[in-house]
Design a protein around this motif. Structure first.
Motif, PDB file in Angstrom:
ATOM      1  N   TYR A 217      31.047  24.485 -54.425  1.00  0.00           N
ATOM      2  CA  TYR A 217      29.657  24.076 -54.676  1.00  0.00           C
ATOM      3  C   TYR A 217      29.561  22.569 -54.944  1.00  0.00           C
ATOM      4  O   TYR A 217      28.737  21.873 -54.335  1.00  0.00           O
ATOM      5  CB  TYR A 217      29.100  24.860 -55.862  1.00  0.00           C
ATOM      6  CG  TYR A 217      27.724  24.399 -56.294  1.00  0.00           C
ATOM      7  CD1 TYR A 217      26.588  24.806 -55.609  1.00  0.00           C
ATOM      8  CD2 TYR A 217      27.574  23.549 -57.399  1.00  0.00           C
ATOM      9  CE1 TYR A 217      25.329  24.381 -56.004  1.00  0.00           C
ATOM     10  CE2 TYR A 217      26.315  23.125 -57.795  1.00  0.00           C
ATOM     11  CZ  TYR A 217      25.201  23.536 -57.096  1.00  0.00           C
ATOM     12  OH  TYR A 217      23.964  23.104 -57.481  1.00  0.00           O
TER      13      TYR A 217
ATOM     14  N   GLN B 158      30.219  20.514 -51.834  1.00  0.00           N
ATOM     15  CA  GLN B 158      29.060  20.464 -50.950  1.00  0.00           C
ATOM     16  C   GLN B 158      27.999  19.511 -51.491  1.00  0.00           C
ATOM     17  O   GLN B 158      27.294  18.855 -50.715  1.00  0.00           O
ATOM     18  CB  GLN B 158      28.465  21.872 -50.783  1.00  0.00           C
ATOM     19  CG  GLN B 158      29.342  22.842 -50.010  1.00  0.00           C
ATOM     20  CD  GLN B 158      29.460  22.478 -48.545  1.00  0.00           C
ATOM     21  OE1 GLN B 158      28.545  21.909 -47.952  1.00  0.00           O
ATOM     22  NE2 GLN B 158      30.597  22.782 -47.936  1.00  0.00           N
ATOM     23  N   LYS B 159      27.898  19.443 -52.812  1.00  0.00           N
ATOM     24  CA  LYS B 159      26.919  18.549 -53.432  1.00  0.00           C
ATOM     25  C   LYS B 159      27.442  17.118 -53.567  1.00  0.00           C
ATOM     26  O   LYS B 159      26.738  16.253 -54.098  1.00  0.00           O
ATOM     27  CB  LYS B 159      26.545  19.077 -54.822  1.00  0.00           C
ATOM     28  CG  LYS B 159      25.864  20.444 -54.809  1.00  0.00           C
ATOM     29  CD  LYS B 159      24.549  20.403 -54.038  1.00  0.00           C
ATOM     30  CE  LYS B 159      23.856  21.751 -54.071  1.00  0.00           C
ATOM     31  NZ  LYS B 159      22.562  21.731 -53.313  1.00  0.00           N
ATOM     32  N   LYS B 160      28.700  16.916 -53.079  1.00  0.00           N
ATOM     33  CA  LYS B 160      29.337  15.593 -53.127  1.00  0.00           C
ATOM     34  C   LYS B 160      29.426  15.049 -54.557  1.00  0.00           C
ATOM     35  O   LYS B 160      29.205  13.861 -54.807  1.00  0.00           O
ATOM     36  CB  LYS B 160      28.589  14.603 -52.224  1.00  0.00           C
ATOM     37  CG  LYS B 160      28.541  15.032 -50.767  1.00  0.00           C
ATOM     38  CD  LYS B 160      27.945  13.970 -49.881  1.00  0.00           C
ATOM     39  CE  LYS B 160      27.833  14.442 -48.430  1.00  0.00           C
ATOM     40  NZ  LYS B 160      29.123  14.844 -47.854  1.00  0.00           N
TER      41      LYS B 160
ATOM     42  N   LYS C 195      22.629  24.075 -47.713  1.00  0.00           N
ATOM     43  CA  LYS C 195      22.801  22.634 -47.452  1.00  0.00           C
ATOM     44  C   LYS C 195      22.224  22.266 -46.101  1.00  0.00           C
ATOM     45  O   LYS C 195      21.620  21.217 -45.924  1.00  0.00           O
ATOM     46  CB  LYS C 195      24.295  22.296 -47.513  1.00  0.00           C
ATOM     47  CG  LYS C 195      24.561  20.813 -47.302  1.00  0.00           C
ATOM     48  CD  LYS C 195      26.061  20.508 -47.352  1.00  0.00           C
ATOM     49  CE  LYS C 195      26.291  19.026 -47.078  1.00  0.00           C
ATOM     50  NZ  LYS C 195      27.725  18.682 -47.060  1.00  0.00           N
TER      51      LYS C 195
END
Length: 311
Positions: A262, A265-267, A310
């Protein structure tokens, strides 16, 4: 020329193994570090020369071990030599990182089981039961000399009950030992072989780790059986007592992998999920939430939904 090169390489790696084994045997503090490197000569030689050459190298290692420390060092050579040979051969066959880890885990688990059985035969008693009896004696001695350390009678009884139940944990401890040894050998071997210029497969990133969905059903079945309960000392009791903590660890790993995925993906920096991991280990209530996340991921592919959001 080729045979000379093979013999030279074998002699060099045998010397490295002999030095590592001598340090592990006779230098306790440093030996706590060198013991993890014992499989590496077997890994390198088997990877470069094949399985038959690795087995021959193992025979030579047994002779060196007997010369260095007598029968005391033979078990270490058996355990780490077989583990190193398997890891080297699986790397040579270009198996995936997980494939190498599973193969090494099986070998080390079987080795640990054999050592346990040998101790039972030699001692004539379950080593776990001996350790439990010794722990109880030490606790009773401390309690009689220093008091109960502010603990209530109920707390002491719970502590004694927990200690008594440890005898049923021999299987799970054997598996845990095998997996730990396999993971360390796999990681050290990977870095060493890469350093030597060989192309070997690494483990996938932790965020991509995922167990088969069948583990969710195993966990739910064992959870229901644990809630129903079983009579202490029965086969069902031992099955529940050993499988439940193993499955809880697997579900927790699945949950942690989702957390890492998670934030990837959210960097967000990796520090955040690492802090969550440490916090969950220290705070059991948070660990329950992680397991719930792992259950949802196994049942409903939570990571696919995260990646879909995303997009």
């Amino acid at each position: 020329m080729k045979n000379t090169r093979v013999l030279t390489e074998g002699a060099l790696l045998a010397s490295v193994f002999a030095i590592l084994l001598a340090i592990t045997t006779y230098v306790p503090l440093l030996g706590m570090i060198t013991v993890w490197a014992l499989p590496l000569p077997f890994v390198v030689y088997t990877y470069r020369r094949g399985l038959k050459a690795g087995l021959l190298f193992w025979v030579v290692a047994f002779f060196l071990a007997f010369v260095i420390g007598g029968l005391v060092t033979v078990p270490s050579t058996f355990i780490f030599g077989s583990g190193g040979i398997i890891v080297g051969e699986l790397y040579r066959r270009k198996l995936s990182g997980f494939g190498v880890l599973i193969g090494a885990g099986l070998v080390y688990t079987v080795n640990a089981l054999l050592m346990f059985l040998v101790l039972v035969v030699i001692l004539g008693e379950n080593p776990m039961q001996m350790a439990i009896d010794l722990t109880r004696e030490q606790m009773e001695l401390a309690q009689s000399t220093l008091g109960s350390f502010g603990q209530t009678t109920d707390q002491l009884e719970q502590a004694y009950e927990l200690i008594n139940n440890l005898v049923y944990l021999a299987p799970v401890m054997i598996v845990g030992m095998g997996v730990t040894l396999a993971l360390i050998t796999k990681l050290l071997s990977y870095f060493l072989l890469k350093r030597l210029g060989h192309q070997v497969n690494s483990l996938p990133p932790f965020r991509e780790w995922s167990f088969p969905k069948a583990f969710l059903w195993y966990y739910l079945i064992i959870l229901i059986l644990a809630m129903i309960g079983a009579e202490e000392g029965t086969t069902m009791f031992m099955v529940i007592w050993n499988l439940f903590p193993l499955l809880e660890i697997i579900i927790a790993v699945q949950g942690f992998a989702v957390i890492f995925y998670y934030f990837y993906q959210k960097k967000v920096t990796t520090v955040v999920p690492v802090v969550i991991l440490v916090g969950a280990i220290l705070l059991p209530p948070l660990l329950y939430i992680i397991r719930i996340i792992g259950i949802i991921d196994l049942g409903f592919d939570l990571r696919k939904r995260i990646s879909g959001q995303k997009k």
